[in-house]
Design an enzyme around this catalytic site. Sequence first.
Site, mmCIF file in Angstrom:
data_model
loop_
_atom_site.group_PDB
_atom_site.id
_atom_site.type_symbol
_atom_site.label_atom_id
_atom_site.label_comp_id
_atom_site.label_asym_id
_atom_site.label_seq_id
_atom_site.Cartn_x
_atom_site.Cartn_y
_atom_site.Cartn_z
ATOM 1 C CG ASN A 118 -1.728 1.233 1.385
ATOM 2 O OD1 ASN A 118 -1.786 2.055 0.464
ATOM 3 N ND2 ASN A 118 -2.362 1.401 2.541
ATOM 4 C CD1 TRP A 119 4.044 1.288 -2.477
ATOM 5 C CD2 TRP A 119 4.153 2.348 -4.449
ATOM 6 N NE1 TRP A 119 5.057 0.712 -3.218
ATOM 7 C CE2 TRP A 119 5.140 1.341 -4.426
ATOM 8 C CE3 TRP A 119 4.027 3.143 -5.595
ATOM 9 C CZ2 TRP A 119 6.007 1.112 -5.498
ATOM 10 C CZ3 TRP A 119 4.884 2.914 -6.662
ATOM 11 C CH2 TRP A 119 5.864 1.910 -6.603
ATOM 12 C CE LYS A 120 -0.258 3.310 4.647
ATOM 13 N NZ LYS A 120 -0.209 3.408 6.092
ATOM 14 C CG HIS A 179 -5.963 2.016 4.879
ATOM 15 N ND1 HIS A 179 -5.550 2.972 5.767
ATOM 16 C CD2 HIS A 179 -4.960 1.111 4.796
ATOM 17 C CE1 HIS A 179 -4.331 2.655 6.197
ATOM 18 N NE2 HIS A 179 -3.960 1.531 5.624
ATOM 19 C CD GLU A 191 -3.090 5.599 6.490
ATOM 20 O OE1 GLU A 191 -3.039 5.686 5.246
ATOM 21 O OE2 GLU A 191 -2.194 5.063 7.165
ATOM 22 C CD GLU A 204 -3.774 -2.569 7.021
ATOM 23 O OE1 GLU A 204 -2.623 -2.768 6.608
ATOM 24 O OE2 GLU A 204 -4.414 -1.535 6.763
ATOM 25 N N GLY A 214 2.007 2.097 10.653
ATOM 26 C CA GLY A 214 2.956 3.203 10.536
ATOM 27 C C GLY A 214 3.638 3.570 11.842
ATOM 28 C CB SER A 260 4.707 -2.010 11.886
ATOM 29 O OG SER A 260 4.305 -0.668 12.118
ATOM 30 N N GLY A 303 2.651 -1.213 4.194
ATOM 31 C CA GLY A 303 2.769 0.205 3.855
ATOM 32 C C GLY A 303 4.217 0.597 3.669
ATOM 33 N N GLY A 304 4.825 1.123 4.726
ATOM 34 C CA GLY A 304 6.190 1.647 4.684
ATOM 35 C C GLY A 304 7.201 0.755 3.971
#
Length: 256
Positions: free
Chosen positions: A13-15, A99, A101, A171, A177, A217, A238-239
Site C-alpha cells: 500500500n503505497w498510500k 483502510h 486512514e 490491520e 505506521g 508495520s 505500507g512503509g
Amino acid sequence: MNRKYRKTVIAGNWKMNMTASEIKPFIEQLKENMPKTRACDVVLCTPAVMIPAMIKAGKEVKVAAGGQDVSKYEKGAYTGEVSATQLADIGTKYCIVGHSERRQYHHEDDMLVNAKARALLEKGIAPIICVGESLEQREAGVTMEYVAYQVKAALNGIDATQLRRCIIAYEPIWAIGTGKTATAEQAQEVCEGIRAVIRKIYGARPARAVSILYGGSMNAKNAAELLAQPDIDGGLIGGASLKPVDFATIIAASNQ
Ligand code: PGA
C-alpha cells in the site's frame, strides 16, 4: 498460510507516496531482488493516476496493480471520485477499501465500506477489505467483537461466489505506521477469529478459502514469523513496500 486451501497475497500500500515516473526503476530493483519462483500473488496499490504505469511496469514481473479507494457510485456528479468501472476499464485487479486512514480522515463507516466492496465486485475487482481495532478498543478487551462487526458489515449482501474474490486485511490501527507490530500470536488470534466469523455466515468451505492478510508495520524482519501463522495468508504492507529490497524480502518470506 495454508496454501492447500487459499492464495497467499503480498500487497503493498503505497498510500500517497511515489510518482508514476518512479515506478519503472522501482520494479527493476524489485525484480533484481525478488525470488525467481514465487508462491504468492504480488500487488502494489497506488494512487489511481499511477495504476496504468504500474500495470505496464508490473506485467513482466507479474506484479498486479491495485487502487486504494473507489467511489460507491457507478457514475455521475461526484467531482474528484473514481468509479469501479473506471478502475476496471484500465485493468485494475485489486482495490483497498475501508483502510483506517480513510475511516479516520474521511469518516468512512462500515456501510460505506460495504457499498464500495460491492461496487468493486460488480466490476470484477477484488476488494481488499481492511478492518482493525484502535488501541483503546484493544485495551478495553473488545477487539474481537469490534472486528467481527466490521467484517460482518463489510460482507453484508455479498454472496459466497463473490466472497471468493474478497481479501480481508486485519490491520490493528495502533500498529499502522508506528513500527509497533502485533505479535504473531495477536495477529493469528484475530485472523483466526475473522475466519470463524466468515464460517458462521458462509460455512466451512468458503471460510477456508478466504485469504486473510495482516497489516501494520510488517517488514523484512518480522514477515516470516507473521506469515508462518496458519490463518495469516499474506500481508498488506505500507512503509516497507516503498523499499524494493525490503518488499522483495517479504515476498521471499512468503515462499517458506
Ligand atoms: P505500515 O502500513 O506497513 O506502514 O504500518 C500498513 C497499512 O497502512 O496498510
